[in-house]
Motif scaffolding. Structure first.
Motif, PDB file in Angstrom:
ATOM      1  N   LYS A 131       5.724   0.991 -16.708  1.00  0.00           N
ATOM      2  CA  LYS A 131       6.627   2.142 -16.820  1.00  0.00           C
ATOM      3  C   LYS A 131       6.876   2.814 -15.473  1.00  0.00           C
ATOM      4  N   GLY A 132       5.875   2.873 -14.637  1.00  0.00           N
ATOM      5  CA  GLY A 132       5.997   3.523 -13.335  1.00  0.00           C
ATOM      6  C   GLY A 132       6.980   2.853 -12.392  1.00  0.00           C
ATOM      7  N   VAL A 133       7.348   1.608 -12.685  1.00  0.00           N
ATOM      8  CA  VAL A 133       8.323   0.900 -11.851  1.00  0.00           C
ATOM      9  C   VAL A 133       9.659   1.644 -11.834  1.00  0.00           C
ATOM     10  N   SER A 134       9.924   2.417 -12.869  1.00  0.00           N
ATOM     11  CA  SER A 134      11.192   3.160 -12.935  1.00  0.00           C
ATOM     12  C   SER A 134      11.356   4.102 -11.737  1.00  0.00           C
ATOM     13  N   GLN A 135      10.262   4.443 -11.083  1.00  0.00           N
ATOM     14  CA  GLN A 135      10.313   5.333  -9.918  1.00  0.00           C
ATOM     15  C   GLN A 135      10.662   4.585  -8.623  1.00  0.00           C
ATOM     16  N   PHE A 136      10.741   3.265  -8.712  1.00  0.00           N
ATOM     17  CA  PHE A 136      11.013   2.434  -7.536  1.00  0.00           C
ATOM     18  C   PHE A 136      12.206   1.526  -7.818  1.00  0.00           C
ATOM     19  N   PRO A 137      13.430   2.026  -7.629  1.00  0.00           N
ATOM     20  CA  PRO A 137      14.633   1.265  -7.975  1.00  0.00           C
ATOM     21  C   PRO A 137      14.678  -0.153  -7.408  1.00  0.00           C
ATOM     22  N   ALA A 138      14.119  -0.365  -6.244  1.00  0.00           N
ATOM     23  CA  ALA A 138      14.145  -1.696  -5.640  1.00  0.00           C
ATOM     24  C   ALA A 138      13.284  -2.693  -6.419  1.00  0.00           C
ATOM     25  N   ARG A 139      12.361  -2.211  -7.243  1.00  0.00           N
ATOM     26  CA  ARG A 139      11.453  -3.094  -7.994  1.00  0.00           C
ATOM     27  C   ARG A 139      11.902  -3.328  -9.438  1.00  0.00           C
ATOM     28  N   ILE A 140      12.930  -2.631  -9.879  1.00  0.00           N
ATOM     29  CA  ILE A 140      13.373  -2.759 -11.274  1.00  0.00           C
ATOM     30  C   ILE A 140      13.791  -4.190 -11.598  1.00  0.00           C
ATOM     31  N   LYS A 141      14.535  -4.834 -10.708  1.00  0.00           N
ATOM     32  CA  LYS A 141      14.955  -6.215 -10.960  1.00  0.00           C
ATOM     33  C   LYS A 141      13.764  -7.157 -11.029  1.00  0.00           C
ATOM     34  N   CYS A 142      12.729  -6.870 -10.270  1.00  0.00           N
ATOM     35  CA  CYS A 142      11.513  -7.687 -10.307  1.00  0.00           C
ATOM     36  C   CYS A 142      10.859  -7.594 -11.694  1.00  0.00           C
ATOM     37  N   ALA A 143      10.749  -6.373 -12.192  1.00  0.00           N
ATOM     38  CA  ALA A 143      10.086  -6.143 -13.473  1.00  0.00           C
ATOM     39  C   ALA A 143      10.885  -6.687 -14.651  1.00  0.00           C
ATOM     40  N   THR A 144      12.211  -6.665 -14.546  1.00  0.00           N
ATOM     41  CA  THR A 144      13.044  -7.063 -15.687  1.00  0.00           C
ATOM     42  C   THR A 144      13.434  -8.542 -15.688  1.00  0.00           C
ATOM     43  N   LEU A 145      13.127  -9.274 -14.626  1.00  0.00           N
ATOM     44  CA  LEU A 145      13.560 -10.674 -14.523  1.00  0.00           C
ATOM     45  C   LEU A 145      13.128 -11.515 -15.727  1.00  0.00           C
ATOM     46  N   ALA A 146      11.867 -11.471 -16.084  1.00  0.00           N
ATOM     47  CA  ALA A 146      11.367 -12.282 -17.203  1.00  0.00           C
ATOM     48  C   ALA A 146      11.991 -11.855 -18.529  1.00  0.00           C
ATOM     49  N   TRP A 147      12.178 -10.568 -18.703  1.00  0.00           N
ATOM     50  CA  TRP A 147      12.739 -10.047 -19.952  1.00  0.00           C
ATOM     51  C   TRP A 147      14.212 -10.444 -20.082  1.00  0.00           C
ATOM     52  N   LYS A 148      14.939 -10.415 -18.971  1.00  0.00           N
ATOM     53  CA  LYS A 148      16.334 -10.878 -18.987  1.00  0.00           C
ATOM     54  C   LYS A 148      16.391 -12.368 -19.264  1.00  0.00           C
ATOM     55  N   ALA A 149      15.439 -13.112 -18.704  1.00  0.00           N
ATOM     56  CA  ALA A 149      15.384 -14.556 -18.947  1.00  0.00           C
ATOM     57  C   ALA A 149      15.153 -14.837 -20.434  1.00  0.00           C
ATOM     58  N   LEU A 150      14.264 -14.076 -21.046  1.00  0.00           N
ATOM     59  CA  LEU A 150      14.011 -14.268 -22.476  1.00  0.00           C
ATOM     60  C   LEU A 150      15.278 -14.005 -23.278  1.00  0.00           C
ATOM     61  N   HIS A 151      15.946 -12.914 -22.993  1.00  0.00           N
ATOM     62  CA  HIS A 151      17.178 -12.579 -23.713  1.00  0.00           C
ATOM     63  C   HIS A 151      18.207 -13.714 -23.557  1.00  0.00           C
ATOM     64  N   LYS A 152      18.403 -14.177 -22.343  1.00  0.00           N
ATOM     65  CA  LYS A 152      19.377 -15.248 -22.106  1.00  0.00           C
ATOM     66  C   LYS A 152      18.949 -16.556 -22.771  1.00  0.00           C
ATOM     67  N   ALA A 153      17.656 -16.867 -22.722  1.00  0.00           N
ATOM     68  CA  ALA A 153      17.179 -18.104 -23.334  1.00  0.00           C
ATOM     69  C   ALA A 153      17.373 -18.080 -24.853  1.00  0.00           C
ATOM     70  N   LEU A 154      17.114 -16.938 -25.466  1.00  0.00           N
ATOM     71  CA  LEU A 154      17.246 -16.838 -26.925  1.00  0.00           C
ATOM     72  C   LEU A 154      18.704 -16.828 -27.379  1.00  0.00           C
ATOM     73  N   ASN A 155      19.611 -16.485 -26.469  1.00  0.00           N
ATOM     74  CA  ASN A 155      21.029 -16.400 -26.822  1.00  0.00           C
ATOM     75  C   ASN A 155      21.859 -17.517 -26.214  1.00  0.00           C
ATOM     76  N   LYS A 156      21.203 -18.507 -25.654  1.00  0.00           N
ATOM     77  CA  LYS A 156      21.885 -19.642 -25.049  1.00  0.00           C
ATOM     78  C   LYS A 156      22.476 -20.513 -26.155  1.00  0.00           C
ATOM     79  N   LYS A 157      23.713 -20.822 -25.994  1.00  0.00           N
ATOM     80  CA  LYS A 157      24.380 -21.654 -27.012  1.00  0.00           C
ATOM     81  C   LYS A 157      24.554 -23.059 -26.486  1.00  0.00           C
TER      82      LYS A 157
END
Length: 137
Positions: free
Chosen positions: A111-137
């Motif tokens: 949760k504390g990553v929200s205070q460091f905008p430059a690190r947000i993409k690092c923290a969300t990379l795996a979660w975005k990958a999961l979303h894309k993998a589950l919705n891949k057609k």
């Protein structure tokens, strides 16, 4: 409390859970974070609308590796709709919005990553990958 959270993050990064590849994955994706060079390959095995197995490989910073490890633990054996809800809750949390973090298990420690905008993409990379993998057609 901050030290405890830091230790959980460092432990997941140093000893990631579900690290590797799946030979029998049903969904695969590779995502890159061009701002810092993180690369994540995600393998997901979906069976009966549930995440039956999941693994990640690649390389990146402490935050991206810890987040991927935490994400794989959190979504294992969850149905697809629940996993998608978790992706949304994690994204909202990282963006500093109010959300239910109980379902995120160890990932809530990021949760504390929200205070460091430059690190947000690092923290969300795996979660975005999961979303894309589950919705891949």
């Amino acid at each position: 409390m901050d030290n405890l959270y830091r230790q959980v993050i460092l432990d997941h990064s140093a000893h990631p859970h579900h690290h590797g590849k799946l030979d029998d994955s049903t969904n695969q994706i590779e995502l890159k974070n061009p701002t810092c060079g993180d690369v994540l390959q995600l393998d997901v095995k979906v069976k009966d609308n549930k995440i039956a197995d999941i693994a990640f490989s690649g390389y990146g910073c402490t935050i991206s590796q810890a987040s991927a490890s935490m994400m794989t633990d959190a979504v294992m054996n969850k149905d697809i709709d629940t996993a998608e809800d978790m992706v949304e809750d994690f994204s909202n949390m990282i963006l500093g919005e109010k959300t239910d973090t109980d379902i995120l298990d160890d990932a809530a420690t990021l949760k504390g990553v929200s205070q460091f905008p430059a690190r947000i993409k690092c923290a969300t990379l795996a979660w975005k990958a999961l979303h894309k993998a589950l919705n891949k057609k």
